[in-house]
Design an enzyme around this catalytic site. Structure first.
Site, PDB file in Angstrom:
ATOM      1  N   CYS A  22      15.886  -3.555  71.035  1.00  0.00           N
ATOM      2  CA  CYS A  22      14.439  -3.688  70.865  1.00  0.00           C
ATOM      3  C   CYS A  22      14.188  -5.021  70.161  1.00  0.00           C
ATOM      4  O   CYS A  22      14.653  -5.219  69.038  1.00  0.00           O
ATOM      5  CB  CYS A  22      13.971  -2.499  70.022  1.00  0.00           C
ATOM      6  SG  CYS A  22      12.233  -2.541  69.612  1.00  0.00           S
ATOM      7  N   CYS A  66      -3.510  -2.805  65.136  1.00  0.00           N
ATOM      8  CA  CYS A  66      -3.534  -1.371  65.458  1.00  0.00           C
ATOM      9  C   CYS A  66      -3.395  -0.601  64.135  1.00  0.00           C
ATOM     10  O   CYS A  66      -2.550  -0.937  63.302  1.00  0.00           O
ATOM     11  CB  CYS A  66      -2.405  -1.022  66.417  1.00  0.00           C
ATOM     12  SG  CYS A  66      -2.557  -1.904  67.995  1.00  0.00           S
ATOM     13  N   CYS A  72       1.802  -9.663  63.719  1.00  0.00           N
ATOM     14  CA  CYS A  72       1.013  -9.354  64.915  1.00  0.00           C
ATOM     15  C   CYS A  72      -0.462  -9.440  64.556  1.00  0.00           C
ATOM     16  O   CYS A  72      -0.851  -9.101  63.443  1.00  0.00           O
ATOM     17  CB  CYS A  72       1.344  -7.952  65.420  1.00  0.00           C
ATOM     18  SG  CYS A  72       0.590  -7.563  67.023  1.00  0.00           S
ATOM     19  N   CYS A  77       0.130   0.981  62.801  1.00  0.00           N
ATOM     20  CA  CYS A  77       1.349   0.184  62.969  1.00  0.00           C
ATOM     21  C   CYS A  77       1.647  -0.642  61.714  1.00  0.00           C
ATOM     22  O   CYS A  77       0.772  -1.332  61.195  1.00  0.00           O
ATOM     23  CB  CYS A  77       1.199  -0.742  64.175  1.00  0.00           C
ATOM     24  SG  CYS A  77       2.641  -1.803  64.434  1.00  0.00           S
ATOM     25  N   CYS A  99      10.074   3.105  65.747  1.00  0.00           N
ATOM     26  CA  CYS A  99       8.891   2.448  66.311  1.00  0.00           C
ATOM     27  C   CYS A  99       7.810   2.258  65.270  1.00  0.00           C
ATOM     28  O   CYS A  99       7.450   3.191  64.570  1.00  0.00           O
ATOM     29  CB  CYS A  99       8.260   3.326  67.381  1.00  0.00           C
ATOM     30  SG  CYS A  99       9.131   3.319  68.883  1.00  0.00           S
ATOM     31  N   GLU A 152      12.359  -8.743  63.006  1.00  0.00           N
ATOM     32  CA  GLU A 152      13.417  -7.743  63.125  1.00  0.00           C
ATOM     33  C   GLU A 152      13.802  -7.454  64.574  1.00  0.00           C
ATOM     34  O   GLU A 152      12.999  -7.592  65.488  1.00  0.00           O
ATOM     35  CB  GLU A 152      12.954  -6.444  62.446  1.00  0.00           C
ATOM     36  CG  GLU A 152      12.810  -6.638  60.939  1.00  0.00           C
ATOM     37  CD  GLU A 152      12.354  -5.387  60.207  1.00  0.00           C
ATOM     38  OE1 GLU A 152      12.923  -5.109  59.146  1.00  0.00           O
ATOM     39  OE2 GLU A 152      11.446  -4.696  60.678  1.00  0.00           O
TER      40      GLU A 152
HETATM   41  N1  SAH Z   1       2.550  -4.952  70.805  1.00  0.00           N
HETATM   42  C1  SAH Z   1       3.284  -4.148  71.740  1.00  0.00           C
HETATM   43  C2  SAH Z   1       4.683  -3.796  71.268  1.00  0.00           C
HETATM   44  C3  SAH Z   1       4.650  -3.111  69.959  1.00  0.00           C
HETATM   45  S1  SAH Z   1       5.528  -1.811  69.337  1.00  0.00           S
HETATM   46  C4  SAH Z   1       2.518  -2.873  72.022  1.00  0.00           C
HETATM   47  O1  SAH Z   1       1.523  -2.625  71.363  1.00  0.00           O
HETATM   48  O2  SAH Z   1       2.868  -2.156  72.950  1.00  0.00           O
HETATM   49  C5  SAH Z   1       6.070  -0.650  70.464  1.00  0.00           C
HETATM   50  C6  SAH Z   1       5.380   0.716  70.370  1.00  0.00           C
HETATM   51  O3  SAH Z   1       5.450   1.332  69.072  1.00  0.00           O
HETATM   52  C7  SAH Z   1       3.911   0.626  70.735  1.00  0.00           C
HETATM   53  O4  SAH Z   1       3.581   1.614  71.648  1.00  0.00           O
HETATM   54  C8  SAH Z   1       3.263   0.894  69.404  1.00  0.00           C
HETATM   55  O5  SAH Z   1       1.949   1.362  69.564  1.00  0.00           O
HETATM   56  C9  SAH Z   1       4.201   1.928  68.795  1.00  0.00           C
HETATM   57  N2  SAH Z   1       3.999   2.125  67.360  1.00  0.00           N
HETATM   58  C10 SAH Z   1       3.454   1.265  66.477  1.00  0.00           C
HETATM   59  N3  SAH Z   1       3.426   1.804  65.253  1.00  0.00           N
HETATM   60  C11 SAH Z   1       3.968   3.036  65.345  1.00  0.00           C
HETATM   61  C12 SAH Z   1       4.269   4.069  64.395  1.00  0.00           C
HETATM   62  N4  SAH Z   1       3.993   3.899  63.112  1.00  0.00           N
HETATM   63  N5  SAH Z   1       4.844   5.185  64.834  1.00  0.00           N
HETATM   64  C13 SAH Z   1       5.171   5.324  66.146  1.00  0.00           C
HETATM   65  N6  SAH Z   1       4.929   4.376  67.081  1.00  0.00           N
HETATM   66  C14 SAH Z   1       4.339   3.245  66.693  1.00  0.00           C
END
Ligand code: SAH
Length: 379
Positions: free
Chosen positions: A110, A121, A117, A124, A353, A97
């Site tokens: 974005c 985490c 991935c 996420c 996000c 996406e």
């Molecule tokens: N892998 C990279 C880019 C990923 S996403 C990273 O970890 O930075 C970009 C941001 O969105 C990251 O800070 C991630 O932690 C955050 N993110 C992921 N899941 C989320 C959620 N459910 N709600 C809010 N932010 C989230």
């Protein structure tokens, strides 16, 4: 759009030196590469036949051997707030996406760097599908190229031929879509070069942000190859909690991560690192945790971006209340640490996000994709 023609080189994957070499092999002068880039990136033209100031013979050769092919669109969604989300095809069964977020003073695209991935985490949505594959340089650059073209078209209800107002222009690109960009170093770094190249998208280095969960050795390596803005997903002020939220922390704990960040800024003459911190109710949002975070960052060139958690089906977390988030920010500000609260955009279309799940076309692959196969870090 058609499938890749076998053997054709997708020019969206070539940096300027790469394109010069390619053109050189066809017997043309290197400056033709700049002319080509001008057509591709400045004018958004992908058909060689339309590149009228390029010699006919070269155009014909390019038509046989090369192509300008962005990812194919599976679907597009428009949010009430103007945010748009595209689902793009990776393979017959896989998708990823990208999201465009218009604001009065900027337009942020974005983009994704991987399909799925491997970082796992716990908060996420992308993590839930596991890791599928790295995107190629052409697929990464192709997202920006495609979005620029798509944004010229009016959204539903905007009427025909809407003018290219500032909020329809891509002024900023963030690697905050699906995937861990530093785990796809080999393809992401050339993409950064094309985004910044004067003959490419010509974006300033401060308008391109790479966000990482904290692959420490790759942050050191990035400092040697690029100077874009760095964002780091911190999410916790101590190792015990960060181990749980961002499991890569077990390998590269907070102190190591912060040293890598300060090194990056020193090398790149950067202004500051942005630390992303997702606000999870009762998990990482207490005033004491804010004070601990302030102790870590105080006196360093750091900004904290507090992200209200965006829920997705099956998650065990909840978003912190607005007053709790504001209190957390104030604790940081009072201690001299810059902090902002990210406004959630596009949540009515799951474009916020961490909600990018790249729902795949073939459901059997979803289950296969759920198996986490470890962090794929390339040399
Ligand atoms: N892998 C990279 C880019 C990923 S996403 C990273 O970890 O930075 C970009 C941001 O969105 C990251 O800070 C991630 O932690 C955050 N993110 C992921 N899941 C989320 C959620 N459910 N709600 C809010 N932010 C989230």
């Amino acid at each position: 759009m058609s499938e890749a023609a076998p053997g054709r080189t997708n020019l969206l994957g070539l940096t300027r030196p790469g394109l010069e070499a390619f053109i050189g092999e066809l017997g043309s002068k290197p400056f033709r590469a700049r002319q080509l880039m001008n057509w591709i990136y400045k004018r958004g033209v992908g058909s060689f036949a339309d590149m009228t100031d390029i010699a006919k013979t070269l155009r014909a050769r390019l038509g046989q051997l090369a192509e300008v092919r962005p990812p194919e669109i599976v679907s597009v969604q428009h949010s009430a707030d103007g945010t748009r989300k595209w689902l793009l095809k990776a393979d017959a069964s896989q998708a990823f996406e990208m999201v465009f977020i218009p604001e009065p003073d900027r337009g942020t695209l974005c983009i994704s760097s991987q399909v799925g991935c491997a970082l796992d985490c716990s908060f996420c949505a992308t993590a839930q599908q596991g890791f599928n594959r790295n995107l190629s340089t052409a697929e990464i650059v192709g997202q920006v190229w495609l979005a620029a073209r798509e944004l010229e078209r009016p959204a539903p209800g905007e009427g025909e031929a809407a003018p290219a107002t500032p909020e329809r222009q891509i002024t900023n690109v963030v690697f905050m879509g699906m995937g861990e960009p530093l785990a796809n170093f080999r393809n992401v770094v050339p993409a950064l070069h094309i985004l910044l190249d004067d003959f490419g998208f010509d974006l300033s280095r401060r308008r391109v942000t790479l966000s990482t969960s904290g692959l420490v050795p790759q942050i050191y390596k990035l400092a040697e190859h690029s100077n874009v803005a760095l964002a780091v997903s911190l999410h916790a002020p101590d190792d015990a909690l960060r181990n749980e939220l961002v499991p890569i922390n077990r390998k590269h704990p907070i102190a190591e991560l912060l040293s890598a960040c300060w090194h990056y800024l020193d090398e790149q003459n950067g202004r500051s690192v942005t630390f992303e911190y997702v606000m999870l109710e009762g998990v990482n949002d207490s005033p004491a945790q804010a004070r601990e975070l302030a102790r870590l960052l105080k006196g360093h060139p750091a900004k904290v971006n507090l992200i209200p958690f965006n829920p997705f089906p099956g998650t065990r977390y909840r978003r912190s209340a607005p007053a709790v988030i504001q209190r957390f920010r104030d604790e940081l500000l009072q201690r001299g640490v810059l902090a902002t609260i990210r406004r959630t955009r596009g949540d009515d279309i799951d474009a916020a996000c961490g909600q990018l799940a790249g729902r795949v076309i073939d459901r059997t692959t979803v289950r296969l994709g759920n198996k986490v196969i470890g962090v794929a870090v390339q040399p």
